[in-house]
Scaffold this active site. Sequence first.
Site, PDB file in Angstrom:
ATOM      1  N   ASP A  46       0.835  -1.208   0.000  1.00 34.15           N
ATOM      2  CA  ASP A  46       0.000   0.000   0.000  1.00 34.15           C
ATOM      3  C   ASP A  46       0.872   1.263   0.000  1.00 34.15           C
ATOM      4  O   ASP A  46       0.362   2.376  -0.145  1.00 34.15           O
ATOM      5  CB  ASP A  46      -1.004   0.001   1.158  1.00 34.15           C
ATOM      6  CG  ASP A  46      -0.345  -0.130   2.519  1.00 34.15           C
ATOM      7  OD1 ASP A  46       0.888  -0.317   2.578  1.00 34.15           O
ATOM      8  OD2 ASP A  46      -1.076  -0.036   3.531  1.00 34.15           O
ATOM      9  N   SER A  47       2.193   1.101   0.094  1.00 37.92           N
ATOM     10  CA  SER A  47       3.104   2.241  -0.084  1.00 37.92           C
ATOM     11  C   SER A  47       2.909   2.856  -1.471  1.00 37.92           C
ATOM     12  O   SER A  47       3.322   3.990  -1.708  1.00 37.92           O
ATOM     13  CB  SER A  47       4.571   1.816   0.099  1.00 37.92           C
ATOM     14  OG  SER A  47       4.907   0.800  -0.819  1.00 37.92           O
TER      15      SER A  47
ATOM     16  N   ASP B  21      -1.180  -6.143  -0.144  1.00 34.22           N
ATOM     17  CA  ASP B  21      -1.498  -5.475   1.126  1.00 34.22           C
ATOM     18  C   ASP B  21      -2.995  -5.216   1.210  1.00 34.22           C
ATOM     19  O   ASP B  21      -3.591  -4.693   0.261  1.00 34.22           O
ATOM     20  CB  ASP B  21      -0.810  -4.099   1.181  1.00 34.22           C
ATOM     21  CG  ASP B  21       0.445  -4.092   2.034  1.00 34.22           C
ATOM     22  OD1 ASP B  21       0.757  -5.111   2.693  1.00 34.22           O
ATOM     23  OD2 ASP B  21       1.125  -3.038   2.045  1.00 34.22           O
TER      24      ASP B  21
ATOM     25  N   GLU C  32      -1.467  -5.607   8.549  1.00 38.92           N
ATOM     26  CA  GLU C  32      -0.685  -5.053   9.650  1.00 38.92           C
ATOM     27  C   GLU C  32      -1.367  -5.375  10.973  1.00 38.92           C
ATOM     28  O   GLU C  32      -2.603  -5.379  11.064  1.00 38.92           O
ATOM     29  CB  GLU C  32      -0.553  -3.531   9.491  1.00 38.92           C
ATOM     30  CG  GLU C  32       0.262  -3.134   8.268  1.00 38.92           C
ATOM     31  CD  GLU C  32       0.417  -1.613   8.129  1.00 38.92           C
ATOM     32  OE1 GLU C  32       0.078  -0.872   9.075  1.00 38.92           O
ATOM     33  OE2 GLU C  32       0.883  -1.181   7.062  1.00 38.92           O
TER      34      GLU C  32
ATOM     35  N   GLU D 121       9.083  -4.894  10.175  1.00 39.46           N
ATOM     36  CA  GLU D 121       9.550  -3.587   9.697  1.00 39.46           C
ATOM     37  C   GLU D 121      10.060  -2.735  10.863  1.00 39.46           C
ATOM     38  O   GLU D 121       9.440  -2.661  11.926  1.00 39.46           O
ATOM     39  CB  GLU D 121       8.418  -2.841   8.969  1.00 39.46           C
ATOM     40  CG  GLU D 121       8.818  -1.421   8.537  1.00 39.46           C
ATOM     41  CD  GLU D 121       7.916  -0.773   7.492  1.00 39.46           C
ATOM     42  OE1 GLU D 121       6.995  -1.436   6.989  1.00 39.46           O
ATOM     43  OE2 GLU D 121       8.146   0.407   7.174  1.00 39.46           O
TER      44      GLU D 121
HETATM   45  N1  MHF Z   1       8.842   4.763  -0.724  1.00 34.92           N
HETATM   46  C1  MHF Z   1       8.473   4.204   0.434  1.00 34.92           C
HETATM   47  N2  MHF Z   1       9.338   3.402   1.061  1.00 34.92           N
HETATM   48  C2  MHF Z   1       9.026   2.821   2.251  1.00 34.92           C
HETATM   49  O1  MHF Z   1       9.855   2.058   2.785  1.00 34.92           O
HETATM   50  C3  MHF Z   1       7.733   3.089   2.805  1.00 34.92           C
HETATM   51  C4  MHF Z   1       6.863   3.933   2.097  1.00 34.92           C
HETATM   52  N3  MHF Z   1       7.249   4.486   0.936  1.00 34.92           N
HETATM   53  N4  MHF Z   1       5.623   4.228   2.554  1.00 34.92           N
HETATM   54  C5  MHF Z   1       5.109   3.470   3.664  1.00 34.92           C
HETATM   55  C6  MHF Z   1       6.152   3.227   4.636  1.00 34.92           C
HETATM   56  C7  MHF Z   1       6.691   4.488   5.271  1.00 34.92           C
HETATM   57  N5  MHF Z   1       8.037   4.107   5.569  1.00 34.92           N
HETATM   58  C8  MHF Z   1       8.975   4.923   6.176  1.00 34.92           C
HETATM   59  C9  MHF Z   1       9.054   6.248   5.843  1.00 34.92           C
HETATM   60  C10 MHF Z   1       9.982   7.073   6.452  1.00 34.92           C
HETATM   61  C11 MHF Z   1      10.825   6.559   7.411  1.00 34.92           C
HETATM   62  C12 MHF Z   1      11.802   7.473   8.054  1.00 34.92           C
HETATM   63  O2  MHF Z   1      12.192   8.435   7.468  1.00 34.92           O
HETATM   64  N6  MHF Z   1      12.209   7.180   9.257  1.00 34.92           N
HETATM   65  C13 MHF Z   1      13.238   7.976   9.900  1.00 34.92           C
HETATM   66  C14 MHF Z   1      12.894   8.241  11.329  1.00 34.92           C
HETATM   67  C15 MHF Z   1      11.746   9.186  11.406  1.00 34.92           C
HETATM   68  C16 MHF Z   1      11.473   9.652  12.797  1.00 34.92           C
HETATM   69  O3  MHF Z   1      12.083   9.118  13.746  1.00 34.92           O
HETATM   70  O4  MHF Z   1      10.657  10.557  12.924  1.00 34.92           O
HETATM   71  C17 MHF Z   1      14.533   7.194   9.779  1.00 34.92           C
HETATM   72  O5  MHF Z   1      15.591   7.755  10.100  1.00 34.92           O
HETATM   73  O6  MHF Z   1      14.493   6.066   9.297  1.00 34.92           O
HETATM   74  C18 MHF Z   1      10.741   5.212   7.752  1.00 34.92           C
HETATM   75  C19 MHF Z   1       9.814   4.393   7.130  1.00 34.92           C
HETATM   76  C20 MHF Z   1       8.298   2.764   5.120  1.00 34.92           C
HETATM   77  N7  MHF Z   1       7.354   2.591   4.052  1.00 34.92           N
HETATM   78  C1  KIV Z   2       6.920  -3.233   3.843  1.00 34.55           C
HETATM   79  C2  KIV Z   2       6.367  -3.087   2.488  1.00 34.55           C
HETATM   80  C3  KIV Z   2       6.465  -4.356   1.711  1.00 34.55           C
HETATM   81  C4  KIV Z   2       4.921  -2.611   2.550  1.00 34.55           C
HETATM   82  O1  KIV Z   2       4.119  -2.957   3.389  1.00 34.55           O
HETATM   83  C5  KIV Z   2       4.536  -1.669   1.517  1.00 34.55           C
HETATM   84  O2  KIV Z   2       5.317  -1.435   0.579  1.00 34.55           O
HETATM   85  O3  KIV Z   2       3.420  -1.140   1.617  1.00 34.55           O
HETATM   86 MG    MG Z   3       2.318  -1.787   3.316  1.00 35.85          MG
END
Ligand code: MHF
Ligand code: KIV
Ligand code: MG
Length: 276
Positions: free
Chosen positions: A49-50, A88, A120, A187
């Site tokens: 769903d990303s 998803d 989830e 995750e």
């Molecule tokens: N393009 C994309 N990739 C992804 O992996 C993803 C998505 N979209 N959309 C749904 C979720 C959102 N995800 C994410 C998005 C941002 C962070 C991130 O920037 N985390 C920071 C910490 C943020 C905080 O502590 O406020 C990091 O440093 O990893 C992590 C997972 C993983 N998933």
């Molecule tokens: C962790 C990944 C596979 C996911 O749930 C997404 O891309 O939405």
């Molecule tokens: Mg997902």
Amino acid sequence: MSIHTTNKRMTIPLIRSMKGGEKIVSLTAATKWMSQMIDPVSDLTIVGDSLGMVSYGLESTLQVTLEMMILHGAAVVRGAKRACVVVDMPFGSYQESPRQAFQNASRIVRETGAQGVKIEGGKEMAETVGFLVDRGIPVMPHIGLMPQHVHAMGGFKAQGLTENAGKKLIEDAKVLCEAGGFSLLVEGTSETVARQITESVRIPTIGIGASPCCDGQVLVTEDLLGLFSDYTPKFVKQYADLGTQIKSALERFGKEVQEGEFPDLSRCFGVSSNKL
Ligand SMILES: Nc1nc(=O)c2c([nH]1)NC[C@@H]1CN(c3ccc(C(=O)N[C@@H](CCC(=O)O)C(=O)O)cc3)CN21
Ligand SMILES: CC(C)C(=O)C(=O)O
Ligand SMILES: [Mg+2]
């Protein structure tokens, strides 16, 4: 031309049997084209769903609908010859009750041809996992950083980092495995927690931001190809910079149109061949 020892079509039981063996390679796709591109490499293709954030520019995954997941799921299944495809379930389509989840999951498998669904949630979703699995729908539970819980987490933040939260995650993993999940998506958590989860369940764990200890790894395909840069989670490794290549190809096209260089005679109709 394959990185895999077998070109056999991947099935849910085959994925399950890879526990503790060869690492499972998993990638996401939202279109037939991307599904075909990743098919030789991906054991498990996830229609995540990303796609709402990557392809539709939504703020989070919460606005993604069942109709979107079904249309993209069907496209991805059309592009997959070898990979096992799971879709998803979007926010709001499974949390209410096991019956609601079955109604929507059955639409997903019927209308897309995918082999399973991903949902989830921790042990509060165990009853739903069992309900679907008992009725023939393979389920991959997704724990740890659950993007559909973005508001509850106050952002996309790693989970299970305190001792208590870590213990709860490991407990969730065990209960979801007992409920019949065929594989577990983990995750955004620490290596310690990911290792303990992987050691305490009999099904393969697929990690994203969850250390190398998992039985397999997944990344959002656009992230690793450099096709998406609105934000980059810490766990992403960029293996190519296709966004830059696309921009430069498009710039050349634009310039050639402006300068009248495109199209040349070879690409025009009604031109006699001795003029070429
Ligand atoms: N393009 C994309 N990739 C992804 O992996 C993803 C998505 N979209 N959309 C749904 C979720 C959102 N995800 C994410 C998005 C941002 C962070 C991130 O920037 N985390 C920071 C910490 C943020 C905080 O502590 O406020 C990091 O440093 O990893 C992590 C997972 C993983 N998933
Ligand atoms: C962790 C990944 C596979 C996911 O749930 C997404 O891309 O939405
Ligand atoms: Mg997902």
